[in-house]
Design a protein around this motif. Structure first.
Motif, mmCIF file in Angstrom:
data_model
loop_
_atom_site.group_PDB
_atom_site.id
_atom_site.type_symbol
_atom_site.label_atom_id
_atom_site.label_comp_id
_atom_site.label_asym_id
_atom_site.label_seq_id
_atom_site.Cartn_x
_atom_site.Cartn_y
_atom_site.Cartn_z
ATOM 1 N N GLN A 126 7.618 -8.690 -10.469
ATOM 2 C CA GLN A 126 7.751 -10.022 -9.887
ATOM 3 C C GLN A 126 6.465 -10.426 -9.168
ATOM 4 N N PRO A 127 6.230 -11.713 -9.041
ATOM 5 C CA PRO A 127 5.059 -12.160 -8.267
ATOM 6 C C PRO A 127 5.053 -11.537 -6.876
ATOM 7 N N GLY A 128 3.874 -11.113 -6.472
ATOM 8 C CA GLY A 128 3.733 -10.421 -5.191
ATOM 9 C C GLY A 128 3.856 -8.920 -5.296
ATOM 10 N N GLY A 129 4.287 -8.451 -6.459
ATOM 11 C CA GLY A 129 4.465 -7.020 -6.646
ATOM 12 C C GLY A 129 3.176 -6.289 -6.965
ATOM 13 N N SER A 130 3.310 -4.987 -7.226
ATOM 14 C CA SER A 130 2.157 -4.131 -7.485
ATOM 15 C C SER A 130 2.385 -3.280 -8.723
ATOM 16 N N LEU A 131 1.293 -2.938 -9.360
ATOM 17 C CA LEU A 131 1.292 -1.984 -10.476
ATOM 18 C C LEU A 131 0.016 -1.172 -10.399
ATOM 19 N N PHE A 190 -17.422 -3.395 -9.168
ATOM 20 C CA PHE A 190 -17.658 -4.825 -9.315
ATOM 21 C C PHE A 190 -16.342 -5.463 -9.736
ATOM 22 N N TYR A 191 -16.063 -6.634 -9.179
ATOM 23 C CA TYR A 191 -14.797 -7.305 -9.436
ATOM 24 C C TYR A 191 -15.017 -8.759 -9.814
ATOM 25 N N SER A 192 -14.105 -9.266 -10.616
ATOM 26 C CA SER A 192 -14.123 -10.701 -10.863
ATOM 27 C C SER A 192 -13.598 -11.410 -9.612
ATOM 28 N N ARG A 200 -7.525 -8.072 -4.163
ATOM 29 C CA ARG A 200 -6.161 -7.728 -4.590
ATOM 30 C C ARG A 200 -6.128 -6.487 -5.487
ATOM 31 N N PHE A 201 -7.155 -6.314 -6.299
ATOM 32 C CA PHE A 201 -7.212 -5.187 -7.224
ATOM 33 C C PHE A 201 -8.260 -4.183 -6.748
ATOM 34 N N THR A 202 -8.018 -2.914 -7.034
ATOM 35 C CA THR A 202 -8.970 -1.862 -6.710
ATOM 36 C C THR A 202 -9.125 -0.925 -7.895
ATOM 37 N N ILE A 203 -10.365 -0.749 -8.325
ATOM 38 C CA ILE A 203 -10.655 0.202 -9.393
ATOM 39 C C ILE A 203 -11.103 1.507 -8.750
ATOM 40 N N MET A 257 -3.216 -2.772 -8.666
ATOM 41 C CA MET A 257 -3.072 -4.227 -8.641
ATOM 42 C C MET A 257 -1.998 -4.601 -7.635
ATOM 43 N N ASN A 258 -2.393 -5.302 -6.612
ATOM 44 C CA ASN A 258 -1.465 -5.749 -5.568
ATOM 45 C C ASN A 258 -1.394 -7.270 -5.553
ATOM 46 N N SER A 259 -0.371 -7.782 -4.922
ATOM 47 C CA SER A 259 -0.184 -9.241 -4.795
ATOM 48 C C SER A 259 -0.327 -9.925 -6.145
ATOM 49 N N LEU A 260 0.355 -9.394 -7.121
ATOM 50 C CA LEU A 260 0.226 -9.909 -8.485
ATOM 51 C C LEU A 260 0.740 -11.335 -8.591
ATOM 52 N N LYS A 261 0.059 -12.099 -9.425
ATOM 53 C CA LYS A 261 0.392 -13.494 -9.674
ATOM 54 C C LYS A 261 0.770 -13.667 -11.144
#
Length: 126
Positions: A13-18, A58-60, A66-69, A82-86
């Motif tokens: 769901q939006p706001g979720g994480s993977l 490096f991130y877009s 929100r994302f961390t590699i 991936m956090n705070s997914l949209k």
């Protein structure tokens, strides 16, 4: 020939994480690796890139903050938290790699990578 295998995709769901994982069949040290995504009907775009030897990332702009590699050279793996997914983050996510250091301190063009995984699907919807 190095093979890349992604895992960890799914529906959220939006706001979720993977957390996505990419495991390489060979040694990833002294490589440039990244996560790219492609939504239906759109071009493949860079999300995050890591220079393995020194850990520079490096991130877009669309995912910054929100994302961390991250990487684990002992496991020949990289990850994408991936956090705070949209909803607009929904896409097929691909792991990419090339031998040597990243040629620039920015998101690279997809054509600059020589190795690709098969992708893992991420769906963000309520």
């Amino acid at each position: 020939q190095v093979h890349l295998a992604e895992s960890g995709g799914g529906s959220v769901q939006p706001g979720g994480s993977l957390r996505l994982s990419c495991t390489a069949s060979g040694y990833i040290y002294n490589s440039c690796m990244g996560w790219y995504r492609q939504a239906t009907g759109k071009e493949r775009e860079g999300v995050a890139v890591v220079n393995i030897v020194d850990g520079r990332t490096f991130y877009s702009d669309s995912v910054k903050g929100r994302f961390t590699i991250s990487q684990d050279t002992d496991k020949n793996a990289i990850y994408l938290q991936m956090n705070s997914l949209k909803p607009e983050d929904g896409a097929m996510y691909y792991c990419a790699g090339l031998r040597g250091t990243c040629p620039r301190s920015t998101i690279l063009l997809p054509s600059e990578f020589t190795h690709w995984g098969q992708g893992t699907q991420v769906t963000v919807s309520s």
